[in-house]
Write a protein that holds these residues in place. Sequence first.
Motif, PDB file in Angstrom:
ATOM      1  N   GLU A  37       0.826  -1.221   0.000  1.00 32.73           N
ATOM      2  CA  GLU A  37       0.000   0.000   0.000  1.00 32.73           C
ATOM      3  C   GLU A  37       0.858   1.270   0.000  1.00 32.73           C
ATOM      4  N   LEU A  38       2.160   1.147   0.262  1.00 34.35           N
ATOM      5  CA  LEU A  38       3.047   2.307   0.287  1.00 34.35           C
ATOM      6  C   LEU A  38       3.719   2.576  -1.066  1.00 34.35           C
ATOM      7  N   THR A  44       6.875  10.672   0.078  1.00 38.59           N
ATOM      8  CA  THR A  44       6.289  10.933   1.399  1.00 38.59           C
ATOM      9  C   THR A  44       7.181  10.349   2.494  1.00 38.59           C
ATOM     10  N   ILE A  45       7.762   9.176   2.231  1.00 37.94           N
ATOM     11  CA  ILE A  45       8.662   8.531   3.194  1.00 37.94           C
ATOM     12  C   ILE A  45       9.908   9.386   3.398  1.00 37.94           C
ATOM     13  N   LEU A  46      10.482   9.875   2.313  1.00 35.84           N
ATOM     14  CA  LEU A  46      11.657  10.754   2.429  1.00 35.84           C
ATOM     15  C   LEU A  46      11.285  12.061   3.126  1.00 35.84           C
ATOM     16  N   ASP A  47      10.125  12.622   2.776  1.00 35.40           N
ATOM     17  CA  ASP A  47       9.662  13.854   3.419  1.00 35.40           C
ATOM     18  C   ASP A  47       9.460  13.654   4.925  1.00 35.40           C
ATOM     19  N   ALA A  48       8.997  12.458   5.315  1.00 39.40           N
ATOM     20  CA  ALA A  48       8.763  12.170   6.733  1.00 39.40           C
ATOM     21  C   ALA A  48      10.063  12.254   7.525  1.00 39.40           C
ATOM     22  N   VAL A  49      11.157  11.775   6.936  1.00 40.50           N
ATOM     23  CA  VAL A  49      12.455  11.840   7.610  1.00 40.50           C
ATOM     24  C   VAL A  49      12.895  13.295   7.755  1.00 40.50           C
ATOM     25  N   GLU A  50      12.675  14.075   6.714  1.00 38.11           N
ATOM     26  CA  GLU A  50      13.137  15.464   6.697  1.00 38.11           C
ATOM     27  C   GLU A  50      12.243  16.399   7.514  1.00 38.11           C
ATOM     28  N   ASN A  51      10.945  16.113   7.547  1.00 36.25           N
ATOM     29  CA  ASN A  51      10.003  17.019   8.205  1.00 36.25           C
ATOM     30  C   ASN A  51       8.952  16.230   8.997  1.00 36.25           C
ATOM     31  N   PRO A  52       9.402  15.496  10.025  1.00 34.33           N
ATOM     32  CA  PRO A  52       8.453  14.663  10.786  1.00 34.33           C
ATOM     33  C   PRO A  52       7.609  15.497  11.750  1.00 34.33           C
ATOM     34  N   ASP A  53       6.476  14.936  12.128  1.00 31.85           N
ATOM     35  CA  ASP A  53       5.696  15.524  13.216  1.00 31.85           C
ATOM     36  C   ASP A  53       6.307  15.115  14.554  1.00 31.85           C
ATOM     37  N   TYR A  54       6.798  13.879  14.621  1.00 26.74           N
ATOM     38  CA  TYR A  54       7.391  13.319  15.826  1.00 26.74           C
ATOM     39  C   TYR A  54       8.560  12.412  15.444  1.00 26.74           C
ATOM     40  N   ILE A  55       9.472  12.211  16.404  1.00 25.78           N
ATOM     41  CA  ILE A  55      10.496  11.179  16.305  1.00 25.78           C
ATOM     42  C   ILE A  55      10.292  10.277  17.519  1.00 25.78           C
ATOM     43  N   ARG A  71      -6.806  11.018  10.452  1.00 29.98           N
ATOM     44  CA  ARG A  71      -7.259  10.606  11.786  1.00 29.98           C
ATOM     45  C   ARG A  71      -6.783   9.218  12.176  1.00 29.98           C
ATOM     46  N   LYS A  72      -6.791   8.298  11.218  1.00 26.80           N
ATOM     47  CA  LYS A  72      -6.342   6.933  11.521  1.00 26.80           C
ATOM     48  C   LYS A  72      -5.265   6.487  10.543  1.00 26.80           C
ATOM     49  N   ALA A  73      -4.413   7.412  10.149  1.00 22.63           N
ATOM     50  CA  ALA A  73      -3.313   7.101   9.231  1.00 22.63           C
ATOM     51  C   ALA A  73      -2.047   7.797   9.720  1.00 22.63           C
ATOM     52  N   VAL A  74      -1.178   7.011  10.328  1.00 23.02           N
ATOM     53  CA  VAL A  74       0.071   7.528  10.874  1.00 23.02           C
ATOM     54  C   VAL A  74       1.223   6.776  10.212  1.00 23.02           C
ATOM     55  N   LEU A  75       2.031   7.504   9.439  1.00 28.06           N
ATOM     56  CA  LEU A  75       3.172   6.903   8.751  1.00 28.06           C
ATOM     57  C   LEU A  75       4.364   6.847   9.696  1.00 28.06           C
ATOM     58  N   HIS A  76       4.946   5.648   9.828  1.00 29.25           N
ATOM     59  CA  HIS A  76       6.160   5.439  10.618  1.00 29.25           C
ATOM     60  C   HIS A  76       7.279   5.084   9.639  1.00 29.25           C
ATOM     61  N   VAL A  77       8.386   5.827   9.697  1.00 24.49           N
ATOM     62  CA  VAL A  77       9.554   5.538   8.864  1.00 24.49           C
ATOM     63  C   VAL A  77      10.727   5.273   9.801  1.00 24.49           C
ATOM     64  N   PHE A  78      11.215   4.041   9.797  1.00 21.97           N
ATOM     65  CA  PHE A  78      12.295   3.635  10.693  1.00 21.97           C
ATOM     66  C   PHE A  78      13.637   3.828  10.001  1.00 21.97           C
ATOM     67  N   TYR A  79      14.575   4.454  10.719  1.00 25.74           N
ATOM     68  CA  TYR A  79      15.888   4.711  10.138  1.00 25.74           C
ATOM     69  C   TYR A  79      16.968   4.683  11.212  1.00 25.74           C
ATOM     70  N   VAL A  80      18.220   4.596  10.745  1.00 17.54           N
ATOM     71  CA  VAL A  80      19.385   4.565  11.620  1.00 17.54           C
ATOM     72  C   VAL A  80      20.324   5.687  11.200  1.00 17.54           C
ATOM     73  N   GLU A  81      20.831   6.409  12.184  1.00 20.99           N
ATOM     74  CA  GLU A  81      21.891   7.392  11.955  1.00 20.99           C
ATOM     75  C   GLU A  81      23.197   6.712  12.353  1.00 20.99           C
ATOM     76  N   ALA A  92       9.212   1.033   6.668  1.00 15.89           N
ATOM     77  CA  ALA A  92       8.135   2.011   6.855  1.00 15.89           C
ATOM     78  C   ALA A  92       6.809   1.279   6.819  1.00 15.89           C
ATOM     79  N   TYR A  93       5.839   1.815   7.542  1.00 17.65           N
ATOM     80  CA  TYR A  93       4.473   1.282   7.476  1.00 17.65           C
ATOM     81  C   TYR A  93       3.487   2.300   8.001  1.00 17.65           C
ATOM     82  N   LEU A  94       2.222   2.050   7.697  1.00 19.02           N
ATOM     83  CA  LEU A  94       1.118   2.872   8.195  1.00 19.02           C
ATOM     84  C   LEU A  94       0.467   2.169   9.372  1.00 19.02           C
ATOM     85  N   GLU A  95       0.102   2.932  10.389  1.00 19.54           N
ATOM     86  CA  GLU A  95      -0.646   2.419  11.528  1.00 19.54           C
ATOM     87  C   GLU A  95      -1.773   3.392  11.839  1.00 19.54           C
TER      88      GLU A  95
END
Length: 112
Positions: A37-38, A44-55, A71-81, A92-95
């Motif tokens: 589904e992604l 959007t995944i790259l944008d999430a890393v650059e401009n997240p609402d939360y970490i 309301r019921k769509a929260v994108l999580h993008v997991f990454y390592v520095e 990445a996934y939606l929850e």
Amino acid sequence: MAFHEKSSILGTADSVNGVPIRLTDERWEHILDSHAELASYRETILDAVENPDYILASRRGALAAVVVLGRKAVLHVFYVEKTQRDGFILSAYLEEKMDKAKIVWRKENQEE
């Protein structure tokens, strides 16, 4: 003898800590294998890393960039520095929601 090509980089985004985070074709395929589904969410995944609402803190030192899409769509993008100059997206996934207890950073205008 098997020949393994090095993963190519599909995009890069700077994390909130200023670390360039790579999205490789290998990780993109991993994301799509589990979360088809992604398919239209690459930017959007790259944008999430650059401009997240939360970490959020995640396992083994990974971080999760979170963007509330609805309301019921929260994108999580997991990454390592890995270093100050290199990092990569793991998955990445939606929850429907996020674990607020794991918040380690929030955009200035986000609620507690």
